[in-house]
Design a protein around this motif. Structure first.
Motif, short mmCIF file in Angstrom:
data_model
loop_
_atom_site.label_atom_id
_atom_site.label_comp_id
_atom_site.label_asym_id
_atom_site.label_seq_id
_atom_site.Cartn_x
_atom_site.Cartn_y
_atom_site.Cartn_z
N GLN A 20 2.67 7.02 4.29
CA GLN A 20 2.93 6.31 3.04
C GLN A 20 4.41 6.36 2.66
O GLN A 20 4.92 5.46 1.99
N GLN B 94 1.07 -0.54 -6.70
CA GLN B 94 0.55 -0.16 -5.39
C GLN B 94 -0.86 -0.71 -5.20
O GLN B 94 -1.71 -0.62 -6.09
N SER B 95 -1.12 -1.29 -4.03
CA SER B 95 -2.43 -1.84 -3.74
C SER B 95 -3.48 -0.75 -3.67
O SER B 95 -3.26 0.31 -3.08
N PRO C 280 -4.31 6.55 -4.94
CA PRO C 280 -5.24 6.47 -3.80
C PRO C 280 -6.23 7.63 -3.83
O PRO C 280 -5.84 8.79 -3.96
N ARG D 35 0.82 -1.22 0.00
CA ARG D 35 0.00 0.00 0.00
C ARG D 35 0.85 1.27 0.00
O ARG D 35 0.31 2.35 -0.21
N THR E 205 -11.71 -0.58 -4.98
CA THR E 205 -10.57 -1.49 -5.22
C THR E 205 -10.86 -2.52 -6.30
O THR E 205 -9.96 -3.26 -6.70
N TYR F 288 -5.94 -0.83 -1.92
CA TYR F 288 -6.40 -0.69 -0.54
C TYR F 288 -5.74 0.50 0.15
O TYR F 288 -6.14 0.87 1.26
N ALA F 289 -4.76 1.11 -0.49
CA ALA F 289 -4.26 2.39 0.01
C ALA F 289 -5.39 3.42 0.01
O ALA F 289 -5.42 4.33 0.85
#
Length: 990
Positions: A595, A506-507, A553, A150, A495, A509-510
């Motif tokens: 982050q 990058q996920s 994000p 993330r 997501t 879920y960030a």
């Protein structure tokens, strides 16, 4: 990193609430075969029980979490391989906030109903395809390992496009961050009705298309920029209706462009056109000059011609260059330098800052210089420079929108800003501006970044190479609740669209982490300040266009319901707007720094107790006090910036000091100076203090102390009965912070049972449109300038102090021949919510004590304000004390509407008018007081022309006082104010 505070009572509450349900659940789980067919039957039986359980029933924490979505068990099975029970729930369970401290509470609640033989069995709970512990944001993790997927990938190469040169560093703020955001919807063209219209209804004097702007523009963006971030807005951010363009192709008015030397080529660039037709991209129709660096700086100069004085945003544009250049802005306050990296952000408008410029063309006092650095072998670009937001000029079906660009939807601003049509803002072949508008916002973010984050239709489109850290969509929601309930705050992220990761791995879920941090901060701060038990609605993982399109994000915020009166009480209050905006800034700060593995410090709050006094000669000492933030222990001031203004000009770049005071020398007689102070720390810079004005007269007749007691900002009056409710602006339209940018007009539908039919007939709360897009003055905290000008014009020197400095004995009143009490529209105010502490009182005990001591020593007092009579306490002893001190008493409020008044002194024929209109120059006075003499020592000296009610009282006993039932600064015309001040000074001092 932080955790929710969970007490034993919370654990017991959850256990008792769910014990019967959980006992039944586990009875089913452990008495059923683990075969697939039986598990399916088990799931059905469990969900029959779950039909009565919403997400809120599972919540553990201190917030008022309300979520009506039903929790469902997708899968349940016991694994004999590792002796673990697995429960897979749907998204509804994942919509609540999870913390490390809440996970054991849930586990313990479950184990409390298990048989002894199963007390030690491992248990895994999943929701929204993640184990519950994975729903704890990285920021709140201590024992759980941080999810590195993330975090911001290092390959993103975070750096700013624009660096404002400051005398201090921001080491623990948002330096290097780039944030993309937008303030809801906007004015758009609807082909079905062949008209331009808003995308939402006018309710409670407000409108979702412009209400979020009252958060984003005056508060959120400045807070982020004060922390060091670059902020990019999909909509125009400057409400200045004038637009001045200086360009190598074509300029407006008499504006002039001076080319740099050693030019070698041209690129495509901007060209001005009064109106833009079809899919025309103005950044593809003109040229940009390419030029080389030299052994000395190479300069292109832009000299604007302003149609009128005012504040103008300054935007620059350029084609791609080989590195940073300096843009030097010469404005009425001095020179300000910006470093702009031309390797990013090319082919669009890049915002620098907002400055005050005087009318006309003056190459010495108003210009922008593009300065290429010394050196050989690099080339740079010079395209247009723009001053002011201007009017919307995108033509749809033969006509433009007719409003300032500030009010239009993102789709039109993005066309004007050079975004590619079919990739960003023309996704429906010009047939559906409504959809193009909300879809364009996310695609614009992707265009700012470029490959591999490009717009959906072409991820490899080159874009502008700006490394965006996050995207944020600010909205308000619809919905009505009974019994004065608050709808509250919803967060939305996504997501699921396409893949679960962004193009750099990058996920997504960030986005949930971002949403959780901002929503948590909003709810926490509102509850702390307003004691309101604010509703937290949940975090939806949904495929909303604004949530899923940006390839970074992203959070879509629905702050509250604009349709629900209880929520409207808050959204109309300027302090609420500031507090929520600060919460959003803090949430973004915590997200971005966590982050990137950085520490953070929150920028300070504005200072107070500001006061000025003359010292020797032409010097003045300025002092103030820092303000500690009870909600944020890191927001401690370390240094201060002191800004200076001369006359009506803008402020300079400021002077950095380490102590809460400064002595300023060489002030010229005959000039009015203004000073304001900000607090600074490693997290950035605070908002400014009130402005204190100072002026020394040549051959001065005496010294006057202006006491600024007008601190109030407030929402309009609200009334409620069983059948009627709404906003009564005619009673009190409130006081905006700075300028009002969001009022549509007075409410006209007050029937609680009035139903919504459509946006043109929205039922309860329906409001007129006569004020929408009218931007008018509120409290700009600088009215001592107005008083000071008239004092100086009449031969008196003056300084200014805040009322709290006087109340706390930081000012010696006896040093002054006259005290000028400036109370504007100050009056006692209660915040929305359950905070019962009154704010903005005029007649505090400390102030009355200070004034009484001053009067006893022969000091004279001039006082003006719209509520100076209304605010006199009803208690008899207090009324007598104020009457004997100031010589007047209250007769009526809302004395007149037209603002005209006249002198009744036998030796005066003065007539004047105070402002009751909605204009930029002066705030409107809707409720002036009628006041009368307290006893035989006083007399009426001014009356309102509309009805003859007494408007001003003169009193003479051991001291003299003169009180006006309207604000002096609201009187129209400089000559009229000077003449009125002359009358006042003659009676009090001469």
């Amino acid at each position: 990193m932080k955790n929710l505070n969970l007490t034993k009572s919370h654990v017991l509450k959850v256990s008792k609430k769910m014990v019967k349900f959980l006992f039944f659940l586990f009875f089913l789980l452990f008495s059923t075969s683990v075969s697939a067919q039986q598990n399916e039957s088990l799931k059905e039986q469990v969900n029959n029980v779950l039909t009565q359980k919403s997400s809120s029933a599972f919540y553990v924490g201190n917030e008022n979490y309300i979520n009506g979505k039903r929790v469902a068990l997708d899968t349940a099975y016991f694994s004999p391989d590792n002796d673990t029970l697995y429960l897979y729930f749907n998204k509804a369970l994942a919509e609540m906030p999870f913390r490390e401290s809440s996970l054991p509470v849930v586990q313990d609640s479950i184990r409390a109903v298990l048989p002894d033989s199963l007390q030690n069995i491992p248990l895994k709970i999943w929701a929204n395809q993640l184990a519950l512990e994975e729903l704890v944001p990285n920021y709140y993790r201590n024992e759980i390992s941080v999810d590195k997927n993330r975090l911001t990938p290092e390959v993103r190469h975070r750096k700013n496009v624009v660096k404002k040169l400051r005398p201090y560093s921001i080491s623990e703020g948002l330096d290097g961050a780039n944030i993309a955001l937008w303030n809801s919807h906007g004015w758009y063209y609807e082909p079905a009705r062949d008209r331009w219209e808003w995308q939402r209804a006018r309710l409670f004097t407000n409108l979702e298309d412009i209400s979020p702007s009252s958060f984003v523009i005056p508060f959120i963006i400045p807070m982020l920029e004060n922390a060091g971030a670059n902020v990019f807005n999909a909509r125009e951010r400057d409400w200045q209706i004038n637009e001045v363009l200086v360009d190598n192709d074509q300029s407006t008015g008499k504006s002039k462009f001076k080319k740099p030397r050693k030019r070698n080529d041209e690129d495509k660039g901007f060209v001005y056109s009064e109106f833009i037709q079809g899919t025309t991209n103005p950044f593809q129709e003109g040229t940009a000059i390419r030029f080389e660096s030299r052994n000395k700086p190479n300069v292109a100069t832009y000299i604007p011609d302003f149609p009128e004085a005012g504040e103008y945003a300054v935007y620059v544009s350029y084609a791609k260059g080989d590195g940073p250049v300096t843009y030097r802005v010469t404005h009425s306050g001095g020179l300000t330098d910006f470093r702009v990296d031309q390797r990013m952000g090319y082919g669009t408008w890049i915002y620098l800052d907002k400055f005050y410029f005087n009318a006309g063309k003056d190459k010495k006092a108003a210009k922008v210089e593009l300065i290429a650095p010394e050196g050989e072998g690099k080339t740079f670009s010079a395209d247009a420079v723009r001053f002011g937001g201007g009017m919307g000029n995108i033509v749809r079906n033969g006509r433009a929108g007719g409003l300032a660009r500030y009010f239009e939807g993102a789709r039109y601003n993005l066309q004007y800003s050079g975004a590619p049509d079919t990739l960003v803002w023309n996704l429906h072949n010009g047939e559906d501006d409504y959809k193009d508008d909300y879809m364009s916002r996310g695609e614009w973010v992707n265009w700012l970044m470029g490959a591999p984050f490009g717009p959906t239709k072409n991820r490899m489109a080159p874009g502008l190479e700006i490394p965006i850290d996050l995207a944020f969509a600010f909205h308000t929601d619809a919905g009505i609740l009974p019994d004065n309930k608050i709808v509250g705050t919803l967060g939305i992220y996504s997501t699921d669209r396409d893949t679960s990761v962004f193009p750099d791995g990058q996920s997504k879920y960030a986005s949930r982490d971002l949403t959780d941090l901002i929503q948590t901060q909003i709810v926490s701060d509102i509850n702390a300040v307003y004691k309101s038990n604010w509703t937290r609605r949940g975090m939806w993982n949904s495929q909303y266009s604004e949530a899923y399109r940006p390839q970074v994000p992203t959070m879509l915020l629905e702050l509250l319901s604009h349709q629900n009166l209880e929520d409207a009480k808050y959204v109309l209050n300027p302090k609420f707007r500031f507090d929520v905006s600060r919460a959003i800034y803090k949430g973004m700060l915590r997200f971005i720094t966590s982050q990137n593995g950085q520490d953070y410090i929150v920028q300070p709050l504005p200072v107070d107790h500001v006061n000025a006094r003359f010292t020797n000669g032409n010097a003045v000492k300025l002092a103030w006090k820092p303000v500690m933030d009870e909600l944020e222990p890191t927001a401690v001031p370390e240094k201060y910036m002191v800004y200076k203004r001369i006359g009506d000009n803008g402020f300079d770049n400021g002077t950095l000091v380490t102590e809460p005071e400064i002595t300023l020398t060489d002030l010229e007689p005959g000039k009015v100076y203004g000073f304001r102070v900000t607090a600074v720390n490693a997290g950035g810079e605070s908002f400014p203090s009130e402005t204190v004005a100072v002026g020394r007269a040549e051959n001065s007749k005496g010294q006057v102390l202006i006491v600024n007691g007008f601190d109030r900002t407030d929402g309009p009056a609200i009334f409620e009965t069983d059948s009627l409710a709404g906003v009564w602006r005619f009673l009190d339209h409130g006081v905006a912070y700075g300028y009002d940018v969001s009022t549509t007009g007075d409410q006209y539908d007050f029937e609680r049972e009035s139903a919504w039919l459509d946006d043109d007939s929205p039922g309860l709360g329906a409001s007129y449109a006569d004020l929408e897009t009218t931007i008018f003055r509120g409290n700009t905290f600088d009215f001592s300038l107005v008083h000071g000008k008239s004092l100086l014009a009449n031969g008196y020197s003056f300084v200014t102090s805040s009322d709290e400095a006087v109340e706390n004995d930081l000012v010696v009143l006896k040093d002054y021949q006259l005290v000028d009490l400036l109370y504007g529209e100050e009056k006692q105010t209660l915040l929305p919510g359950k905070d019962s502490v009154p704010y903005f009182e005029i007649y505090t005990e400390k102030m009355l004590n200070a004034l009484s001591e001053y009067a006893e020593n022969g000091g004279n007092i001039f006082m003006s304000g719209a509520y100076v009579g209304t605010e006199i306490p009803k208690e008899k002893l207090q009324k007598e004390r104020i009457g004997n001190l100031l010589g007047f008493k209250w007769r009526t409020d809302h004395a007149v509407k037209n603002g005209q008044f006249y002198s009744v002194n036998s030796n005066s024929n003065f007539t004047g008018t105070f402002n009751t209109d909605y204009v930029l120059e002066q705030y409107p006075v809707e409720a002036p007081d009628g006041i009368e003499a307290f006893d035989e020592n006083g007399k009426t000296i001014f009356r309102y022309a509309e009805n003859g009610i007494s408007a001003g009282v003169y009193y003479e006993s051991k001291h003299k006082s003169l009180v006006l039932g309207f604000p002096f600064e609201s009187v129209k015309g400089q000559n009229e104010r000077d003449a009125l001040m002359r009358e006042i000074l003659r009676m009090l001092n001469e």
